[in-house]
Enzyme design. Structure first.
Site, mmCIF file in Angstrom:
data_model
loop_
_atom_site.group_PDB
_atom_site.id
_atom_site.type_symbol
_atom_site.label_atom_id
_atom_site.label_comp_id
_atom_site.label_asym_id
_atom_site.label_seq_id
_atom_site.Cartn_x
_atom_site.Cartn_y
_atom_site.Cartn_z
ATOM 1 C CB SER B 145 10.510 28.236 11.741
ATOM 2 O OG SER B 145 9.840 28.619 10.348
ATOM 3 C CG ASP B 222 2.950 26.238 10.287
ATOM 4 O OD1 ASP B 222 3.098 27.302 9.801
ATOM 5 O OD2 ASP B 222 3.937 25.630 10.765
ATOM 6 C CG HIS B 255 5.075 28.706 12.252
ATOM 7 N ND1 HIS B 255 5.587 27.485 11.385
ATOM 8 C CD2 HIS B 255 6.145 29.425 12.164
ATOM 9 C CE1 HIS B 255 7.077 27.806 11.012
ATOM 10 N NE2 HIS B 255 7.073 29.005 11.436
#
Lengths: 277, 277
Positions: B145, B222, B255
């Site tokens: 991320s 995600d 995620h």
């Protein structure tokens, strides 16, 4: 039963459910990892019992077991460690009350109203899982610390119910150590005969016990080794009564999930061999 | 430098250290996994950069990477995600200030005093690690991320410094998405040219960039995919400018660390191949 988490993981699904437990008379959460093979037919189940302060989350986020479950085609079910909710009795301290059910069926007030974790783990939860997921009734059981105690007791007390049993750093003789003495006095009262029915070291001397071999890993640098865990007590009892035990002292390992992660692959393989037999 | 954690793990050691960073002008913690091979000679290092809200703990407790690092004989170093401490500027919200350093060297008040995470991660931390641990100067870098953004930028901006680079669900074009616009405006000011030097999608169009191939895994489920991550922007830039990219869209993955855990083994193998070349 309500699904509250669902995450893709190693080709399968890590899920968390909430349901009402009749054994515990409260709402409970549990986690289940369904390996990719569960998409094609029922798979056997490894039950994992966590230790003091844990919920169903600790093992699924920290142990890294999903990889091995996916390799071997077994589901892993992780219950919470005590009844939960506003109406459930609790105590000060991390080692009694919520998060510290010790996998016993309490007989003493105020605990007896909800603290029936042995019944929940051995009977109610497997029935729920086997009725609602693509799994067989082939069961194995393992756990850590308080949960290692819970796994050994669940297997020893219930002949035929599990195909295999193992434990990481279990409280092998709760009747003889501070954690167990505090919890058993509260949950079970002062009669030591009642304690022996939830004490692995005492159970291996009994005639009606399960005869499954016990696989136990214990770190030599575990901060609770000499006062709370005392694997030598189980070792002596197994030697005396001819119960098969593989006790592996793992150099340098402590009580943490780094220890569990390092050896969970070997435990999953051990259980898979029994579950797929 | 002070060791504050040491845990046996997969035959090696998971350790955490505290030290004073001159780049950041504050005390910092970082984690290092030393595989069993480090007991016999220096090993190469994979640097892992974590995402928003994380510390050095998230990856080491949840990703399960130590097993693969032990298999391949590489160390893994995990810095924190921002400067820390009472004297360090902070902001409301999880996406600016502490836990959200975005791996840039801030030029704007009040951030410029401490927020120099690019310098720390690329220069100071490797120098510290290479001077104090049994490691070589063969380096790889990866992250998740915000940390995936940091890894791509660290590699693209510093030709020759890393042997390989990969990312999980990276913020590939921070200049074009809300997380990046908020952080870059605060840390770097209004001039968009300054932003481009910390934007992987912008960097692959530059002439002086590192030419290493990029390995990116991205979950299709995600929750940040379409608004914050936008891997298609990097894909188009790489196609346009002939930069090698392997972008793998992973069906059903979100995620979370369940996504990272599922593929970190392949990333570690990817880096090990470059590091041992």
């Amino acid at each position: 039963m309500e699904r509250i988490e669902q995450r893709a993981c190693f080709g399968g699904w890590q899920e968390v459910y909430r349901h009402h437990s009749s054994a515990l008379d409260c709402d409970m959460t549990f986690a289940i990892y369904l390996p990719p093979q569960a998409g094609h037919g029922p798979v056997p189940v490894l039950y994992w019992l966590s230790g003091l302060t844990c919920s169903e989350q600790n093992f699924i986020t920290k142990a890294g077991a999903q990889r091995y479950a996916a390799e071997h085609g077994i589901a892993i079910v992780c219950p919470d460690t005590s009844p939960r909710g506003d109406g459930v009795a609790d105590a000060d301290g991390y080692d009694l009350g919520k998060g510290a059910g010790f996998y016993v069926d309490a007989t003493q007030a105020p605990w007896a109203a909800h603290y029936r974790m042995h019944d929940y783990v051995v009977r109610e939860l497997p029935a729920l899982v086997e009725a609602n997921f693509p799994v067989t009734d082939a069961r194995a059981i393992s756990g850590h610390s308080m949960g290692g105690h819970g796994a050994l007791v669940a297997a020893l007390r219930n002949p035929g119910r599990y195909r295999s049993v193992s434990a990481f750093a279990p409280i092998v003789a709760p009747s003889q150590v501070p954690w167990g003495e505090k919890a058993f006095a509260a949950y079970l009262g002062d009669e030591r005969e009642a304690w022996a029915r939830y004490d692995a070291t005492a159970l291996v001397s009994g005639e009606l016990r399960e005869r499954l071999p016990l696989l136990v890993d214990q770190g030599t640098a575990d901060e609770f080794l000499s006062q709370q865990l005392r694997p030598e007590l189980l070792h002596v009892a197994c030697e005396t009564h001819g119960h098969p035990l593989t006790l592996r002292m793992q150099p340098g390992h402590d009580h943490s999930y780094y220890f569990i992660a390092s050896f969970i692959g070997e435990h999953v393989a051990h259980h898979a061999a029994a579950l797929h037999r």
